[in-house]
Design an enzyme around this catalytic site. Sequence first.
Site, PDB file in Angstrom:
ATOM      1  N   HIS A 421       0.803  -1.302  -0.150  1.00 20.99           N
ATOM      2  CA  HIS A 421      -0.218   0.215   0.349  1.00 20.99           C
ATOM      3  C   HIS A 421       1.090   1.019   0.371  1.00 20.99           C
ATOM      4  O   HIS A 421       0.415   2.156  -0.539  1.00 20.99           O
ATOM      5  CB  HIS A 421      -0.629   0.041   1.348  1.00 20.99           C
ATOM      6  CG  HIS A 421      -1.753   1.214   1.244  1.00 20.99           C
ATOM      7  ND1 HIS A 421      -1.689   1.931   1.983  1.00 20.99           N
ATOM      8  CD2 HIS A 421      -3.087   1.753   1.145  1.00 20.99           C
ATOM      9  CE1 HIS A 421      -2.119   2.836   2.012  1.00 20.99           C
ATOM     10  NE2 HIS A 421      -2.475   3.174   1.324  1.00 20.99           N
ATOM     11  N   CYS A 752      35.784   3.558 -23.708  1.00 19.84           N
ATOM     12  CA  CYS A 752      35.009   2.910 -22.235  1.00 19.84           C
ATOM     13  C   CYS A 752      35.131   3.671 -21.309  1.00 19.84           C
ATOM     14  O   CYS A 752      35.354   3.253 -19.719  1.00 19.84           O
ATOM     15  CB  CYS A 752      34.794   1.487 -22.246  1.00 19.84           C
ATOM     16  SG  CYS A 752      35.747   0.864 -21.573  1.00 19.84           S
TER      17      CYS A 752
END
Length: 798
Positions: A421, A752
């Site tokens: 919830h 990279c």
Amino acid sequence: MNKDTKYILWFDEVGIGDVPLVGGKNASLGEMYRALSKKKVAVPNGFAVTAYAYMYFLEEEHLMEELKRVLGKVNIKSVESLRKVGHEARQLILRADLPPPLRMAITDAYRKLCKRYGSNTDVAVRSSATAEDLPDASFAGQQETYLNIRGEHALMDACKKCFASLFTDRAIHYRIDKGFDHFKVALSIGVQKMVRSDVGASGVMFSIDTESGFKDAVLVNAIYGLGENIVQGAVNPDEYYVFKPTLKKGFNSIVSKTIGSKNLQMVYATGGSKNTTKNVSVSPEDRNRFVLSDKEVLQLAKWACVIEEHYKKPMDMEWAKDGKTGKLFIVQARPETVQSQKDVNVLEDYVLSKKGKLLTTGRSVGSKIGTGKANIIKNVEDIRKFKPGEVLVTEMTDPDWEPIMKIASAIVTNKGGRTCHAAIVSRELGVPCIVGTNNATHVVKSGKGITVSCAEGEVGYVYDGIIPFKVVKHNLKNFKRPRTKVMMNVGNPEQAFEFSFIPNDGVGLAREEFIINEYIKIHPKALIHYSMIKDPKIKGEIDKLTAGYGDKRQFFIDKLAYGVGMIAAAFYPKDVIVRMSDFKSNEYANLIGGHMFEPMEHNPMIGWRGASRYYSEDYKGAFALECIAMKKVREEMGLTNVKLMIPFCRTIDEGKKVLKEMEKNGLKRGKNKLQVYVMCEIPSNVILADEFSKIFDGFSIGTNDLTQLALGLDRDSELVSHVYDERNMAVKTLVASVIAKAKANKRKIGLCGEAGSIPEFAEFLAECGIDSISVVPDAAILTTLTVYNAEQRLKKKK
């Protein structure tokens, strides 16, 4: 009799167009029962007590005017007023009698259900509001559900309670807040045969990632027992991600599995108890076991895809497994109401200015940051003590907490998973929330400033003090892309889905080290030689982490495969270049059990690392586990966009030996389109680039090590750090040379290293004609703009 004036409609009589008659929940159940049963989606049968029946009840018992009078007095800014009015409204309904014709209609329908399923059959009685589950207004959880209802008298009682639940405090507040007229929203009731999940399992499932909005994943949560515990957040569930594109091609496309604590199980109450259900403790053995088998997870995910395709929108579903028969069922489905409404053209980044003292962690909900004074509230009776802008810290929430949740700057709970919830409402409100911390109410001090960060991946962090942060917004609608591919360096699987929304051309570097450090934590040889370990402390740590695994090696394989799988799925079908492990011996030694298997090296930076480990008699057994994991990603999950990369390969002979070891473990270069790259981070890689091109499919330049070795310095030494500069002409000469050689040999070449995010260096790379530049996600947008502008300048020069 006209359908509009019936008190009862069976599921096979209604469809999605009947929301005004039976509410969103029942209309959806009827739609699935009618249209999807033929597609093998199992839905338990049942009937709806219609919205017409509800209105008839109000009119016949003269309740409408009384309710209007009572509701006219409410002040939703006052918790006391809301509570008083809600109680008075509910009592009006509970004290009234159901009119005899309506009572008879419900009784007849229940008896028909009993004929099919057995006398006194158990049913679930659920509310279904006529304005419920619209794509932009979720009424989920606003009204009540009653489980294990048996017998006609109990059913009548549950139906009245359902009608009354249209006037719970939270439902009244929600309707006023959303601008719904109390009497334009009617209530239908769904009466559905119970699935014996009390002795089986249940859970929630989404056909979209609830945090990032990534649409190609199904998220499945699972617990033991009835599903109310997962919705209420009373239990931390198991969590599974399934990748839809390869699932549809027949692959075992589970890309992530996380075990939850699952300490409670809701079961049927017996012995004449007033309550129809109760919670019992789950045994430690079952807690450490996954609730669902892979086959069951895949079955649920396939149903999620079928349901989503039928409704043509992302869906939020509840499922149940019958413990008596072992069969799976879908018991609810409604549109997902948060991520599906997100504007994908606007990228919002929340960035902390610094890190603070860490108080606790849990599962993050959303990707925002919130700060404020902590207010620990353990009982809903005390919510009036909460002030706007505070951080709500509590055990767990239910709909009664919603009046204060909307004024909180952030929410932190001890219990719950990402479909409980607190998570659902926080997501809808756009409030940062961390669930399942286990200890927040103990470690956070009420009245003290705290920072709640959901901006660092799936793990949410609660820091001591108010830490400044900034929000950066990017409009991606007319974002221009350069010729040079701009890829990303991604190591954390939990952030992969979120990162996939940043404009990119795939992943140029997926490091295994983060996954091994954060998810596995154990040296691979300590798992292979587990029986040799005598130290009880080390053995205890390994046992705790590998709970549920008989074969300790499989733990390493699975964890690595799931980590890489999440990254590969996030960017599919774009390339994801995975670098095989590149720890140095001192870093390997820091893993659990590592000191037993690692040598002491004086200079590990240029010692036993990368390729030299993979074919060594002392390590190739461990490397085999990495290979098996990558084979699982490519062949079982179907993620053939994964390319593999070998780090720190000093010689051609080393490269050949490594490829041979990979082939022994099922990774043959060229088979199933497997490409193997090599890191270009040693001068020998540049000098012998023509020869390396003959055995590898591409290169990725690692400027960190290449700069270190070209300039002859230790990049970890502060004494020579002023010399370290990837823009040095020696480094740039090596970079330009290897790019030219790779292109001459028709091999892909990218970069990279961190240099790729330096604007000046990115321009240099574009001028050299590099194929791709891979940078950290934070630098991807700036690098893309830099490279695009550099390419435009080059065009003008020509």
